[in-house]
Write a protein that holds these residues in place. Structure first.
Motif, PDB file in Angstrom:
ATOM      1  N   ALA A  48       0.840  -1.198   0.000  1.00 17.67           N
ATOM      2  CA  ALA A  48       0.000   0.000   0.000  1.00 17.67           C
ATOM      3  C   ALA A  48       0.873   1.245   0.000  1.00 17.67           C
ATOM      4  CB  ALA A  48      -0.909   0.001   1.218  1.00 17.67           C
ATOM      5  N   PHE A  49       0.459   2.243  -0.746  1.00 18.69           N
ATOM      6  CA  PHE A  49       1.187   3.506  -0.849  1.00 18.69           C
ATOM      7  C   PHE A  49       1.004   4.284   0.444  1.00 18.69           C
ATOM      8  CE2 PHE A  49       1.199   8.038  -2.025  1.00 18.69           C
ATOM      9  CZ  PHE A  49       2.512   8.129  -2.439  1.00 18.69           C
ATOM     10  N   ILE A  50       2.083   4.592   1.099  1.00 20.77           N
ATOM     11  CA  ILE A  50       2.008   5.303   2.375  1.00 20.77           C
ATOM     12  C   ILE A  50       2.023   6.804   2.151  1.00 20.77           C
ATOM     13  CG2 ILE A  50       3.201   5.720   4.552  1.00 20.77           C
ATOM     14  CD1 ILE A  50       4.188   2.837   4.384  1.00 20.77           C
ATOM     15  N   GLY A  51       2.834   7.262   1.242  1.00 19.65           N
ATOM     16  CA  GLY A  51       2.893   8.686   0.968  1.00 19.65           C
ATOM     17  C   GLY A  51       4.313   9.101   0.641  1.00 19.65           C
ATOM     18  N   LYS A  52       4.469  10.320   0.241  1.00 24.17           N
ATOM     19  CA  LYS A  52       5.772  10.849  -0.134  1.00 24.17           C
ATOM     20  C   LYS A  52       6.534  11.225   1.132  1.00 24.17           C
ATOM     21  CE  LYS A  52       7.794  14.612  -2.769  1.00 24.17           C
ATOM     22  NZ  LYS A  52       7.491  15.830  -3.508  1.00 24.17           N
ATOM     23  N   LEU A  53       7.773  10.758   1.200  1.00 21.05           N
ATOM     24  CA  LEU A  53       8.608  11.046   2.354  1.00 21.05           C
ATOM     25  C   LEU A  53       9.445  12.277   2.055  1.00 21.05           C
ATOM     26  CD1 LEU A  53       9.564  10.094   5.127  1.00 21.05           C
ATOM     27  CD2 LEU A  53      11.329   8.773   3.960  1.00 21.05           C
ATOM     28  N   GLU A  54       9.344  13.254   2.893  1.00 21.26           N
ATOM     29  CA  GLU A  54      10.079  14.503   2.691  1.00 21.26           C
ATOM     30  C   GLU A  54      10.920  14.772   3.933  1.00 21.26           C
ATOM     31  OE1 GLU A  54       9.125  19.220   1.960  1.00 21.26           O
ATOM     32  OE2 GLU A  54       7.600  17.715   1.540  1.00 21.26           O
ATOM     33  N   THR A  55      12.187  15.056   3.732  1.00 22.90           N
ATOM     34  CA  THR A  55      13.095  15.320   4.843  1.00 22.90           C
ATOM     35  C   THR A  55      13.448  16.791   4.844  1.00 22.90           C
ATOM     36  OG1 THR A  55      14.001  13.116   4.531  1.00 22.90           O
ATOM     37  CG2 THR A  55      15.246  14.618   5.918  1.00 22.90           C
TER      38      THR A  55
ATOM     39  N   TYR B 204      15.840  19.494   6.926  1.00 22.37           N
ATOM     40  CA  TYR B 204      16.886  19.666   7.932  1.00 22.37           C
ATOM     41  C   TYR B 204      16.788  21.079   8.507  1.00 22.37           C
ATOM     42  CZ  TYR B 204      18.762  15.428   5.896  1.00 22.37           C
ATOM     43  OH  TYR B 204      18.912  14.145   5.445  1.00 22.37           O
ATOM     44  N   LEU B 205      16.987  21.175   9.778  1.00 24.53           N
ATOM     45  CA  LEU B 205      16.867  22.466  10.441  1.00 24.53           C
ATOM     46  C   LEU B 205      18.012  23.415  10.050  1.00 24.53           C
ATOM     47  CD1 LEU B 205      15.736  21.359  13.988  1.00 24.53           C
ATOM     48  CD2 LEU B 205      14.358  22.374  12.187  1.00 24.53           C
ATOM     49  N   SER B 206      19.154  22.870   9.676  1.00 22.04           N
ATOM     50  CA  SER B 206      20.297  23.737   9.329  1.00 22.04           C
ATOM     51  C   SER B 206      20.109  24.432   7.985  1.00 22.04           C
ATOM     52  CB  SER B 206      21.598  22.920   9.311  1.00 22.04           C
ATOM     53  OG  SER B 206      21.470  21.900   8.321  1.00 22.04           O
ATOM     54  N   ASP B 207      19.216  23.924   7.146  1.00 21.76           N
ATOM     55  CA  ASP B 207      18.991  24.497   5.813  1.00 21.76           C
ATOM     56  C   ASP B 207      17.881  25.522   5.787  1.00 21.76           C
ATOM     57  OD1 ASP B 207      20.945  22.782   4.988  1.00 21.76           O
ATOM     58  OD2 ASP B 207      19.567  21.324   4.098  1.00 21.76           O
ATOM     59  N   THR B 208      17.352  25.889   6.924  1.00 18.65           N
ATOM     60  CA  THR B 208      16.237  26.829   6.913  1.00 18.65           C
ATOM     61  C   THR B 208      16.714  28.219   6.552  1.00 18.65           C
ATOM     62  OG1 THR B 208      16.529  27.206   9.272  1.00 18.65           O
ATOM     63  CG2 THR B 208      14.898  25.569   8.622  1.00 18.65           C
ATOM     64  N   PRO B 209      15.985  28.906   5.680  1.00 18.21           N
ATOM     65  CA  PRO B 209      16.389  30.253   5.275  1.00 18.21           C
ATOM     66  C   PRO B 209      16.178  31.251   6.422  1.00 18.21           C
ATOM     67  CG  PRO B 209      14.319  29.697   4.266  1.00 18.21           C
ATOM     68  CD  PRO B 209      14.792  28.475   4.996  1.00 18.21           C
ATOM     69  N   ILE B 210      17.088  32.160   6.535  1.00 20.27           N
ATOM     70  CA  ILE B 210      16.987  33.187   7.587  1.00 20.27           C
ATOM     71  C   ILE B 210      16.558  34.487   6.915  1.00 20.27           C
ATOM     72  CG2 ILE B 210      18.229  34.499   9.312  1.00 20.27           C
ATOM     73  CD1 ILE B 210      20.113  32.096   9.583  1.00 20.27           C
ATOM     74  N   ASP B 211      15.451  35.025   7.347  1.00 16.60           N
ATOM     75  CA  ASP B 211      14.951  36.275   6.786  1.00 16.60           C
ATOM     76  C   ASP B 211      15.698  37.430   7.424  1.00 16.60           C
ATOM     77  OD1 ASP B 211      13.152  35.009   5.187  1.00 16.60           O
ATOM     78  OD2 ASP B 211      11.543  35.075   6.695  1.00 16.60           O
ATOM     79  N   ALA B 212      16.123  38.344   6.603  1.00 20.35           N
ATOM     80  CA  ALA B 212      16.897  39.485   7.120  1.00 20.35           C
ATOM     81  C   ALA B 212      16.008  40.673   7.344  1.00 20.35           C
ATOM     82  CB  ALA B 212      17.994  39.848   6.152  1.00 20.35           C
TER      83      ALA B 212
END
Length: 141
Positions: free
Chosen positions: A124-131, A133-141
């Motif tokens: 059965a199809f469970i769904g798309k797995l998306e990872t 990472y917290l280090s790749d989060t963009p920082i708004d200036a």
């Protein structure tokens, strides 16, 4: 002697004709109560059957379908998280009124009520797995 018994009947004020009519009236009332109870019982049975039929799920199985069997006796074993669904069986024959004949992996055949089964879908199809990472989060200036 006869005079004394008549005196007792007069003393009690017992009229045999009146007593007979009262007894007949009581028997008729008892008959009506019995008929009312019978009618109420019939109505209760109809409502119970209607509720039960509403709760039954319509399930259709075909020959060759893979199904899971619900094991209701598993509650005797300890462990809340233990699955009550037994491994997939193959439907070999669908009988009338919801009875289904299934075969296990070692070709043991048995009949069970169709309400105890659920369709089994392999892979059965469970769904798309998306990872993320917290280090790749963009920082708004």
């Amino acid at each position: 002697m006869e005079y004394l018994s008549q005196w007792v009947v007069k003393e009690i004020n017992l009229d045999l004709e009146k007593a007979g009519k009262a007894r007949l009236l009581q028997l008729n009332e008892l008959d009506e109560i019995r008929l009312d109870a019978y009618e109420n019982h019939r109505l209760y049975k109809e409502q119970t059957k209607k509720f039960h039929d509403k709760m039954i799920q319509k399930r259709e199985f075909n020959n060759g379908d893979k199904v899971l069997l619900y094991n209701s006796r598993l509650r005797l074993f300890p462990g809340k998280r233990k699955s009550r669904w037994s491994w997939p069986f193959t439907v070999t024959d669908v009988k009338a009124y919801g009875a289904i004949e299934v075969a296990s992996e070692n070709d043991t055949k048995f009949k069970v009520n169709g309400q105890c089964f659920n369709l089994y879908t392999e892979g059965a199809f469970i769904g798309k797995l998306e990872t993320i990472y917290l280090s790749d989060t963009p920082i708004d200036a």
